[in-house]
Design a protein around this motif. Structure first.
Motif, PDB file in Angstrom:
ATOM      1  N   ILE A  76       0.848  -1.194   0.000  1.00  0.00           N
ATOM      2  CA  ILE A  76       0.000   0.000   0.000  1.00  0.00           C
ATOM      3  C   ILE A  76       0.883   1.243   0.000  1.00  0.00           C
ATOM      4  N   ASP A  77       0.693   2.099  -0.994  1.00  0.00           N
ATOM      5  CA  ASP A  77       1.431   3.366  -1.078  1.00  0.00           C
ATOM      6  C   ASP A  77       0.546   4.463  -0.494  1.00  0.00           C
ATOM      7  N   THR A  78       0.822   4.845   0.737  1.00  0.00           N
ATOM      8  CA  THR A  78      -0.045   5.810   1.429  1.00  0.00           C
ATOM      9  C   THR A  78       0.013   7.204   0.815  1.00  0.00           C
ATOM     10  N   GLU A  79       1.036   7.480   0.022  1.00  0.00           N
ATOM     11  CA  GLU A  79       1.147   8.801  -0.600  1.00  0.00           C
ATOM     12  C   GLU A  79       0.233   8.939  -1.807  1.00  0.00           C
ATOM     13  N   LYS A  80      -0.361   7.822  -2.240  1.00  0.00           N
ATOM     14  CA  LYS A  80      -1.238   7.863  -3.412  1.00  0.00           C
ATOM     15  C   LYS A  80      -2.726   7.821  -3.057  1.00  0.00           C
ATOM     16  N   CYS A  81      -3.066   7.349  -1.848  1.00  0.00           N
ATOM     17  CA  CYS A  81      -4.476   7.155  -1.498  1.00  0.00           C
ATOM     18  C   CYS A  81      -5.203   8.489  -1.401  1.00  0.00           C
ATOM     19  N   ILE A  82      -6.376   8.570  -2.036  1.00  0.00           N
ATOM     20  CA  ILE A  82      -7.178   9.795  -2.034  1.00  0.00           C
ATOM     21  C   ILE A  82      -8.460   9.630  -1.213  1.00  0.00           C
ATOM     22  N   GLY A  83      -8.631   8.483  -0.582  1.00  0.00           N
ATOM     23  CA  GLY A  83      -9.785   8.290   0.278  1.00  0.00           C
ATOM     24  C   GLY A  83     -11.113   8.237  -0.457  1.00  0.00           C
ATOM     25  N   CYS A  84     -11.114   7.732  -1.672  1.00  0.00           N
ATOM     26  CA  CYS A  84     -12.351   7.718  -2.470  1.00  0.00           C
ATOM     27  C   CYS A  84     -13.329   6.634  -2.033  1.00  0.00           C
ATOM     28  N   GLY A  85     -12.821   5.580  -1.383  1.00  0.00           N
ATOM     29  CA  GLY A  85     -13.689   4.503  -0.913  1.00  0.00           C
ATOM     30  C   GLY A  85     -14.015   3.454  -1.953  1.00  0.00           C
ATOM     31  N   TYR A 136       3.705  -1.233   3.739  1.00  0.00           N
ATOM     32  CA  TYR A 136       3.317   0.140   3.451  1.00  0.00           C
ATOM     33  C   TYR A 136       4.511   0.952   2.952  1.00  0.00           C
ATOM     34  N   LEU A 137       4.258   1.715   1.912  1.00  0.00           N
ATOM     35  CA  LEU A 137       5.240   2.700   1.439  1.00  0.00           C
ATOM     36  C   LEU A 137       4.870   4.058   2.003  1.00  0.00           C
ATOM     37  N   GLY A 138       5.845   4.771   2.534  1.00  0.00           N
ATOM     38  CA  GLY A 138       5.623   6.132   3.029  1.00  0.00           C
ATOM     39  C   GLY A 138       4.719   6.211   4.238  1.00  0.00           C
ATOM     40  N   LEU A 139       4.727   5.174   5.066  1.00  0.00           N
ATOM     41  CA  LEU A 139       3.865   5.162   6.251  1.00  0.00           C
ATOM     42  C   LEU A 139       4.323   6.197   7.247  1.00  0.00           C
ATOM     43  N   VAL A 152       9.799   0.679   2.993  1.00  0.00           N
ATOM     44  CA  VAL A 152       8.568   0.019   3.410  1.00  0.00           C
ATOM     45  C   VAL A 152       8.580  -0.230   4.914  1.00  0.00           C
ATOM     46  N   SER A 153       7.406  -0.332   5.465  1.00  0.00           N
ATOM     47  CA  SER A 153       7.255  -0.645   6.882  1.00  0.00           C
ATOM     48  C   SER A 153       5.955  -1.411   7.063  1.00  0.00           C
ATOM     49  N   VAL A 154       5.725  -1.888   8.278  1.00  0.00           N
ATOM     50  CA  VAL A 154       4.507  -2.624   8.598  1.00  0.00           C
ATOM     51  C   VAL A 154       3.864  -1.991   9.822  1.00  0.00           C
ATOM     52  N   LEU A 155       2.616  -2.324  10.045  1.00  0.00           N
ATOM     53  CA  LEU A 155       1.917  -1.815  11.216  1.00  0.00           C
ATOM     54  C   LEU A 155       2.381  -2.550  12.473  1.00  0.00           C
ATOM     55  N   GLN A 156       2.623  -1.795  13.521  1.00  0.00           N
ATOM     56  CA  GLN A 156       2.981  -2.330  14.832  1.00  0.00           C
ATOM     57  C   GLN A 156       4.077  -3.405  14.762  1.00  0.00           C
ATOM     58  N   PRO A 157       5.229  -3.052  14.233  1.00  0.00           N
ATOM     59  CA  PRO A 157       6.285  -4.054  14.067  1.00  0.00           C
ATOM     60  C   PRO A 157       6.763  -4.651  15.391  1.00  0.00           C
ATOM     61  N   HIS A 158       6.570  -3.933  16.500  1.00  0.00           N
ATOM     62  CA  HIS A 158       7.033  -4.425  17.800  1.00  0.00           C
ATOM     63  C   HIS A 158       6.290  -5.688  18.244  1.00  0.00           C
ATOM     64  N   LEU A 159       5.156  -5.987  17.599  1.00  0.00           N
ATOM     65  CA  LEU A 159       4.392  -7.179  17.968  1.00  0.00           C
ATOM     66  C   LEU A 159       4.989  -8.458  17.397  1.00  0.00           C
ATOM     67  N   LEU A 160       5.901  -8.317  16.441  1.00  0.00           N
ATOM     68  CA  LEU A 160       6.624  -9.454  15.855  1.00  0.00           C
ATOM     69  C   LEU A 160       5.694 -10.475  15.198  1.00  0.00           C
ATOM     70  N   THR A 161       4.606  -9.978  14.609  1.00  0.00           N
ATOM     71  CA  THR A 161       3.684 -10.884  13.913  1.00  0.00           C
ATOM     72  C   THR A 161       4.090 -11.113  12.458  1.00  0.00           C
ATOM     73  N   GLU A 162       5.072 -10.384  11.972  1.00  0.00           N
ATOM     74  CA  GLU A 162       5.570 -10.505  10.599  1.00  0.00           C
ATOM     75  C   GLU A 162       4.442 -10.350   9.573  1.00  0.00           C
ATOM     76  N   PRO A 163       3.817  -9.172   9.533  1.00  0.00           N
ATOM     77  CA  PRO A 163       2.739  -8.935   8.558  1.00  0.00           C
ATOM     78  C   PRO A 163       3.254  -9.050   7.133  1.00  0.00           C
ATOM     79  N   GLN A 164       2.383  -9.512   6.255  1.00  0.00           N
ATOM     80  CA  GLN A 164       2.702  -9.584   4.833  1.00  0.00           C
ATOM     81  C   GLN A 164       1.983  -8.488   4.056  1.00  0.00           C
ATOM     82  N   CYS A 165       1.457  -7.515   4.775  1.00  0.00           N
ATOM     83  CA  CYS A 165       0.915  -6.293   4.191  1.00  0.00           C
ATOM     84  C   CYS A 165       1.909  -5.179   4.491  1.00  0.00           C
TER      85      CYS A 165
END
Length: 264
Positions: free
Chosen positions: A66-75, A256-259, A241-254
């Motif tokens: 997910i590239d957060t710098e591109k999202c326009i919130g269109c839904g 993020y760019l520019g989080l 790239v980064s992931v959500l809540q990396p300190h939880l050590l769940t190793e997400p496969q989702c």
């Protein structure tokens, strides 16, 4: 000694008890402390997901970007997910959050999960920036939801997705509570756990997830990490790239760019 006969009428025959369904039996066992469930906790899941005929899951390993710098919130992504997967009203397999921040304060909202877009910003402070962040199940390698499921209904496929076997799920809600990303819910229709599947029924046919297909800005990308030239694989390998809540050590496969640092 003479035998005597009782004048009391014989008791009426009792109807045979109704058979208890598997799901009801396991639910009752859980409520009673259910030692009988111990052997089920590590049971292999039934099958390897709703794969298309001829699909070989050993040849793929998927990741989401997910590239957060591109999202326009269109839904558009939320609406596509709802239509594709029949998501019940008021629940979401994927949603979009809006972050409005300033040096003094911040505000996060997600009206109807971003289904209808976002109204104009109204905050008691003057924002210095705002941005949108799509969220969903992170399909973690070390996922808490799989670990706590007492009947093996939550499982991870060989190609990297975390799915729910609705036939096994007893609706106990343990996985919903265990997910640190808030990506699961109990369906009011089936009373079983539901979540994002990355549209596995589409992916195994060579199609993209519905949310990726309709995104007008290329915010959402889906890739195969077993392909050396895959754009998602290259972005994850070489981008910021980064992931959500990396300190939880769940190793997400989702990924993020520019989080932004304000995102949790």
């Amino acid at each position: 000694m003479d035998e005597t006969q009782s004048d009391a009428p014989a008791p009426a025959p009792q109807p045979a008890p109704e058979p208890v369904g598997r799901r009801e039996f396991l639910s009752n066992a859980l409520r009673l402390g259910g030692g009988v469930l111990v052997f089920l906790a590590g049971a292999p899941a039934l099958g390897e997901g709703p794969v298309a005929e001829g699909y070989d899951w050993t040849q793929h390993r998927y990741a989401y970007l997910i590239d957060t710098e591109k999202c326009i919130g269109c839904g558009s992504c939320v609406r596509a997910c709802k239509a594709e997967n029949g998501v019940p009203d008021g629940f979401f397999r994927t949603w979009v959050e809006r972050y409005v921040v300033s040096p003094e304060a911040s505000h996060v909202d997600s009206p109807k999960g971003g289904l209808d877009g976002f109204p104009p910003i109204q905050t008691p402070f003057t924002p210095t920036k705002s941005f949108f962040v799509p969220k969903m199940c992170n399909h973690c390698k070390e996922t808490p939801c799989v670990q706590v499921c007492p009947v093996g209904a939550s499982y991870r496929t060989q190609d990297g997705l975390v799915l729910v076997d609705a036939e096994r799920c007893i609706g106990c809600g343990y996985c919903v509570q265990a997910c640190p990303y808030g990506s699961r819910f109990l369906s009011p229709t089936t009373h079983t756990a539901e979540k994002c599947t990355w549209c596995y029924h589409r992916v195994t046919k060579g199609l993209k997830p519905a949310c990726v297909e309709v995104c007008p800005t290329g915010t959402r990308q889906f890739g195969d990490m077993r392909r050396e030239d895959d754009p998602v694989r290259l972005a994850i390998a070489h981008g910021r790239v980064s992931v959500l809540q990396p300190h939880l050590l769940t190793e997400p496969q989702c990924f993020y760019l520019g989080l932004d640092k304000e995102v949790r």
